[in-house]
Design a protein around this motif. Structure first.
Motif, PDB file in Angstrom:
ATOM      1  N   UNK A 113       0.857  -1.183   0.000  1.00 25.65           N
ATOM      2  CA  UNK A 113       0.000   0.000   0.000  1.00 25.65           C
ATOM      3  C   UNK A 113       0.894   1.234   0.000  1.00 25.65           C
ATOM      4  N   UNK A 114       0.348   2.343  -0.452  1.00 23.79           N
ATOM      5  CA  UNK A 114       1.144   3.570  -0.524  1.00 23.79           C
ATOM      6  C   UNK A 114       0.391   4.741   0.086  1.00 23.79           C
ATOM      7  N   UNK A 115       1.099   5.511   0.905  1.00 23.05           N
ATOM      8  CA  UNK A 115       0.559   6.737   1.478  1.00 23.05           C
ATOM      9  C   UNK A 115       1.610   7.827   1.401  1.00 23.05           C
ATOM     10  N   UNK A 116       1.516   8.779   2.295  1.00 22.27           N
ATOM     11  CA  UNK A 116       2.458   9.897   2.336  1.00 22.27           C
ATOM     12  C   UNK A 116       3.315   9.763   3.593  1.00 22.27           C
ATOM     13  N   UNK A 117       4.603   9.515   3.404  1.00 19.67           N
ATOM     14  CA  UNK A 117       5.504   9.394   4.543  1.00 19.67           C
ATOM     15  C   UNK A 117       5.743  10.730   5.209  1.00 19.67           C
ATOM     16  N   UNK A 118       5.571  10.783   6.531  1.00 22.56           N
ATOM     17  CA  UNK A 118       5.726  12.059   7.245  1.00 22.56           C
ATOM     18  C   UNK A 118       6.693  11.978   8.423  1.00 22.56           C
ATOM     19  N   UNK A 119       7.123  10.754   8.780  1.00 25.88           N
ATOM     20  CA  UNK A 119       8.084  10.601   9.873  1.00 25.88           C
ATOM     21  C   UNK A 119       9.000   9.442   9.526  1.00 25.88           C
ATOM     22  N   UNK A 120      10.287   9.743   9.388  1.00 25.92           N
ATOM     23  CA  UNK A 120      11.240   8.768   8.868  1.00 25.92           C
ATOM     24  C   UNK A 120      11.427   7.581   9.797  1.00 25.92           C
ATOM     25  N   UNK A 121      11.785   6.460   9.193  1.00 33.35           N
ATOM     26  CA  UNK A 121      12.076   5.254   9.941  1.00 33.35           C
ATOM     27  C   UNK A 121      11.320   4.060   9.394  1.00 33.35           C
ATOM     28  N   UNK A 143       7.179  12.611  14.262  1.00 32.40           N
ATOM     29  CA  UNK A 143       8.573  12.829  13.878  1.00 32.40           C
ATOM     30  C   UNK A 143       9.425  13.225  15.081  1.00 32.40           C
ATOM     31  N   UNK A 144       8.865  14.030  15.970  1.00 28.30           N
ATOM     32  CA  UNK A 144       9.623  14.470  17.141  1.00 28.30           C
ATOM     33  C   UNK A 144       9.843  13.336  18.141  1.00 28.30           C
ATOM     34  N   UNK A 145       8.856  12.464  18.261  1.00 29.34           N
ATOM     35  CA  UNK A 145       8.973  11.330  19.182  1.00 29.34           C
ATOM     36  C   UNK A 145       9.871  10.245  18.601  1.00 29.34           C
ATOM     37  N   UNK A 146       9.917  10.179  17.270  1.00 25.68           N
ATOM     38  CA  UNK A 146      10.731   9.161  16.614  1.00 25.68           C
ATOM     39  C   UNK A 146       9.946   7.924  16.222  1.00 25.68           C
ATOM     40  N   UNK A 147       8.657   8.098  15.902  1.00 25.24           N
ATOM     41  CA  UNK A 147       7.820   6.981  15.475  1.00 25.24           C
ATOM     42  C   UNK A 147       7.585   7.101  13.972  1.00 25.24           C
ATOM     43  N   UNK A 148       7.975   6.089  13.167  1.00 27.70           N
ATOM     44  CA  UNK A 148       7.705   6.144  11.721  1.00 27.70           C
ATOM     45  C   UNK A 148       6.213   6.309  11.467  1.00 27.70           C
ATOM     46  N   UNK A 149       5.854   7.178  10.515  1.00 27.46           N
ATOM     47  CA  UNK A 149       4.432   7.458  10.307  1.00 27.46           C
ATOM     48  C   UNK A 149       4.118   7.703   8.841  1.00 27.46           C
ATOM     49  N   UNK A 150       2.922   7.252   8.461  1.00 35.13           N
ATOM     50  CA  UNK A 150       2.403   7.434   7.109  1.00 35.13           C
ATOM     51  C   UNK A 150       0.972   7.934   7.213  1.00 35.13           C
ATOM     52  N   UNK A 151       0.637   8.969   6.451  1.00 31.28           N
ATOM     53  CA  UNK A 151      -0.722   9.493   6.408  1.00 31.28           C
ATOM     54  C   UNK A 151      -1.251   9.377   4.978  1.00 31.28           C
ATOM     55  N   UNK A 152      -2.530   9.712   4.823  1.00 26.56           N
ATOM     56  CA  UNK A 152      -3.180   9.679   3.502  1.00 26.56           C
ATOM     57  C   UNK A 152      -2.972   8.342   2.793  1.00 26.56           C
ATOM     58  N   UNK A 153      -3.240   7.267   3.519  1.00 27.50           N
ATOM     59  CA  UNK A 153      -3.168   5.924   2.950  1.00 27.50           C
ATOM     60  C   UNK A 153      -4.579   5.322   3.006  1.00 27.50           C
ATOM     61  N   UNK A 154      -5.455   5.684   2.068  1.00 30.45           N
ATOM     62  CA  UNK A 154      -6.863   5.279   2.150  1.00 30.45           C
ATOM     63  C   UNK A 154      -7.076   3.772   2.194  1.00 30.45           C
ATOM     64  N   UNK A 155      -6.170   3.010   1.570  1.00 30.86           N
ATOM     65  CA  UNK A 155      -6.316   1.553   1.580  1.00 30.86           C
ATOM     66  C   UNK A 155      -6.077   0.950   2.964  1.00 30.86           C
ATOM     67  N   UNK A 156      -5.560   1.765   3.886  1.00 28.97           N
ATOM     68  CA  UNK A 156      -5.344   1.283   5.249  1.00 28.97           C
ATOM     69  C   UNK A 156      -6.661   0.933   5.927  1.00 28.97           C
ATOM     70  N   UNK A 157      -7.765   1.450   5.406  1.00 26.95           N
ATOM     71  CA  UNK A 157      -9.071   1.145   5.992  1.00 26.95           C
ATOM     72  C   UNK A 157      -9.409  -0.344   5.915  1.00 26.95           C
TER      73      UNK A 157
END
Length: 557
Positions: A4-12, A189-203
């Motif tokens: 699946x693909x979304x928008x990466x917003x926090x590296x890792x 990003x500040x806490x250091x947790x990898x994060x992805x948003x706008x991934x509609x297929x995640x539903x």
């Protein structure tokens, strides 16, 4: 394995089983109406209880989380919100419906604004959900207690939940909605947790599913193969090495061309976070945050205090740019409503509103001048939605009369870009808002998701308008404060056409600094020429990447 693909917003890179966060309950089926004063008291008590709980969470969060949670608690205590609730109660609504509809009005205002402001809607809806839970005697919504590592999957996550997450247990975040400048993205990003948003297929993901994710590329692997996870990890390690090569101080190209790397912010708390992330100053302070969701305009003293806090955060000679009120039309204000318009994006917004309500403009300029006196630092001030030399001159004379000496304009309208030599005659600098400039250049409403392919700042026509602005600017400093500035590859192209100041979300500064440090000015110019010659945004990006240092591949999503 499924990808699946979304928008990466926090590296890792994160790997664990999914834990799907249940959505907050909506309006109750039964909403008995009592006396207005009694229902209003119940709602006020509920909102205050939510605010108190947020304040308690803030006490157990780090400094960045504290600022976000405190700001969210202030939303719950906003007297303008209570006034809206009371108005709905008087129309005959029950307490739950009145609370819901009052929040909806504020959410609609922020959503219409788009960009950074639209992403505050999640914060507001979270306060509403928590207040409804109190009203209905239900458990507080949010992330359940974790007893093992997990990747959280949700429609969206509120900052109140994100701020206190334990990175030892939360291996990643995936949301179907959300955006790159949401508080959740920033906190992750500040806490250091990898994060992805706008991934509609995640539903479609269910609790217990094995997942792996890359918070840079926005890749989600369902039931991942070992080789695929190794590949994600190796890429993340390479990216970390490249980022660690970024200079800590001033940003320059490898041949010494000075390019300012600044932050886009909306509050004094954002300024503190931005400085920690390496920002040299502020390229865009969105002053409308002080005006939205209010029944009356903020006073001169209130504004001056906020502006002074931001100025004091940075070094004495730092560039700190305040954009005057950018509201009206799609961002209506209760105290400055000029009436409905058929096409708000082309209506009386930004400077056009200020030319009608000169009292708002003059109070704001006087507040900036007072902040300058308090801090002994001169702010940069610029007006939004300037289209003609006459408008620029009108604003410049008014700002100088107030005692402000460093005056600029936003270039968001193609006319201003094409005639920059005349539009900039009476000002010292300009900042290009690529989000609106792209919208107007491509005749594509930035709020209409179906047109998102047209709205990329990689459009060669948009890059050409940026170049036209720089070509006509003479020796004036021209910057970019749209999201384009935070794309490390596009930042090089922007420098290649003459941009010397880049302002972005604070979390993107390190990547942009690293990109600048590994390229010469001449390389940037060649990349810009290739992008301008391309017939499509996809080919423009590919042409620039082909000419870039090979290390750039790991910085590009």
């Amino acid at each position: 394995m499924q990808t699946l693909t979304g928008l990466g917003v926090s590296a890792g890179v994160g790997q664990a089983q999914a834990l799907v966060v249940s959505p907050a309950p909506g309006l109750p089926e039964v909403d008995p109406k009592g006396e207005v004063k009694d229902d209003l008291k119940k709602i006020t008590v509920a909102l205050n209880k939510v605010a108190d709980r947020l304040d308690y969470r803030a006490m157990h969060a780090d400094s960045s989380g504290l600022a976000v949670l405190t700001a969210t608690a202030m939303m719950a205590r906003d007297p303008g919100l209570v006034a809206k609730v009371e108005a709905h109660l008087h129309t005959g609504a029950g307490p739950a419906r009145a609370l819901w509809d009052a929040f909806d009005e504020f959410c609609d205002q922020l959503a219409a604004a788009g960009g950074y402001l639209a992403e505050r809607v999640t914060d507001l809806k979270d306060v509403r959900s928590r207040a409804l839970a109190v009203l209905e005697g239900l458990p507080e919504p949010g992330v359940p207690t974790l007893d093992r590592p997990a990747i959280l999957v949700a429609e969206d996550l509120a900052p109140a939940d994100t701020a206190t997450l334990n990175p030892e247990l939360v291996k990643g975040l995936i949301t179907a909605a959300g955006g790159p400048t949401s508080h959740t993205a920033i906190l992750a990003a500040q806490i250091g947790i990898p994060a992805i948003v706008r991934c509609p297929e995640a539903r479609s993901i269910v609790t217990g599913t094995n997942l792996a994710l890359d918070g840079v590329t926005g890749t989600v692997l369902i039931d991942p193969e070992d080789a695929a996870v190794i590949k994600l990890t190796e890429r993340a390690d390479k990216r970390k090495q490249v980022l660690e090569s970024a200079p800590e101080g001033e940003s320059c190209t490898s041949d010494g061309l000075r390019v300012l790397t600044l932050a886009n912010i909306g509050s004094p708390a954002d300024a503190v976070t931005a400085k920690k992330k390496g920002a040299e100053g502020v390229g865009l302070f969105r002053t409308e945050f002080l005006f939205l969701e209010r029944q009356d305009a903020p006073s001169k003293a209130e504004q001056a205090d906020v502006y002074a806090q931001v100025l004091s955060t940075f070094d004495e000679d730092a560039k700190v740019v305040f954009r005057t009120l950018d509201a009206g039309a799609d961002k209506p204000l209760a105290f400055a409503d000029l009436g409905p318009e058929d096409n708000p994006a082309l209506g009386r917004r930004g400077l056009r509103l200020s030319q009608v309500r000169t009292d708002l403009m003059d109070t704001q300029l006087a507040a900036l001048a007072e902040a300058a006196r308090k801090t002994d630092r001169m702010p940069y001030v610029m007006a939004p939605m300037v289209a003609t030399p006459a408008e620029a001159k009108w604003f410049s004379s008014r700002a100088r009369k107030a005692g402000l000496s460093t005056v600029g304009v936003m270039v968001e309208v193609p006319a201003a870009a094409l005639r920059s030599s005349q539009v900039l005659e009476t000002v010292e600098f300009a900042s290009i808002g690529t989000n609106d400039l792209t919208q107007y250049a491509m005749a594509a409403d930035r709020l209409q998701g179906e047109l998102s392919e047209l709205l990329t700042p990689w459009q060669p026509a948009v890059i050409q308008l940026v170049k036209a602005t720089c070509d006509g600017a003479g020796d004036r400093l021209i910057g970019v404060c749209g999201e384009a500035a935070g794309d490390p590859l596009l930042a090089l192209v922007l420098v290649g056409v003459g941009i010397r100041s880049l302002s972005m979300a604070a979390g993107k500064i390190q990547a942009v600094k690293a990109a600048l440090a590994m390229h010469t000015t001449a390389q940037c110019e060649v990349m810009a020429q290739a992008a301008l010659a391309a017939p499509s945004p996809e080919l423009a990006k590919a042409a620039a990447l082909k000419l870039a240092d090979p290390s750039m591949e790991v910085l590009v999503s």
